[in-house]
Scaffold this motif. Structure first.
Motif, PDB file in Angstrom:
ATOM      1  N   SER A 141       0.810  -1.216   0.000  1.00  0.00           N
ATOM      2  CA  SER A 141       0.000   0.000   0.000  1.00  0.00           C
ATOM      3  C   SER A 141       0.843   1.266   0.000  1.00  0.00           C
ATOM      4  CB  SER A 141      -0.939   0.017   1.204  1.00  0.00           C
ATOM      5  OG  SER A 141      -0.188   0.189   2.394  1.00  0.00           O
ATOM      6  N   SER A 192      -3.569   1.888   4.980  1.00  0.00           N
ATOM      7  CA  SER A 192      -3.206   0.725   4.168  1.00  0.00           C
ATOM      8  C   SER A 192      -4.386  -0.223   3.987  1.00  0.00           C
ATOM      9  CB  SER A 192      -2.026  -0.012   4.788  1.00  0.00           C
ATOM     10  OG  SER A 192      -2.366  -0.527   6.060  1.00  0.00           O
ATOM     11  N   LYS A 208       1.274   3.100   2.503  1.00  0.00           N
ATOM     12  CA  LYS A 208       0.553   4.061   3.336  1.00  0.00           C
ATOM     13  C   LYS A 208       0.711   3.692   4.806  1.00  0.00           C
ATOM     14  CE  LYS A 208      -2.911   4.964  -0.202  1.00  0.00           C
ATOM     15  NZ  LYS A 208      -2.164   6.039  -0.787  1.00  0.00           N
TER      16      LYS A 208
END
Length: 114
Positions: free
Chosen positions: A73, A80, A75
């Motif tokens: 991801s 995520s 993130k």
């Protein structure tokens, strides 16, 4: 003001730096100082060997999963799950558990370190 989606995230310069940071976060103060001391003091040193064995058996798959989700991801822990979940599922709610767990660990380690 810049959008959070367009900002570049920081990365580690070397793989060893990442491994050392991950190990420091995963091992923690309780595993290094308190647990072996208390078990050894009361005659449970053999238990520490079994503890370490099961820590590796159970901890490695979970750590690998966390790395895979973060890498896929790109993130944070909460975002995520939003990025990777299939449409119509509720997996994003587990991201909030990750954030809550981080806050609880922060409170514990603040008390232990103090």
């Amino acid at each position: 003001m810049k959008s959070m989606e367009n900002t570049k995230r920081e990365t580690f310069k070397s793989r060893i730096g990442f491994i050392m940071t991950a190990a420091g976060c995963a091992i923690g103060l309780g595993n290094v100082w308190r647990f072996p001391f208390i078990t050894g003091q009361y005659g449970g040193a053999a238990f520490v060997l079994f503890y370490l064995l099961f820590l590796v058996i159970l901890g490695l798959p979970v750590m690998t999963m966390e790395f895979a989700v973060g890498h896929a991801s790109g993130k944070s822990a909460v975002r995520s799950f939003h990025a990777l979940e299939p449409k119509g599922s509720q997996w994003h709610q587990y991201g909030h558990f990750a954030a809550a767990g981080n806050y609880l660990l922060m409170m514990f380690y603040t008390a232990v370190a103090g």
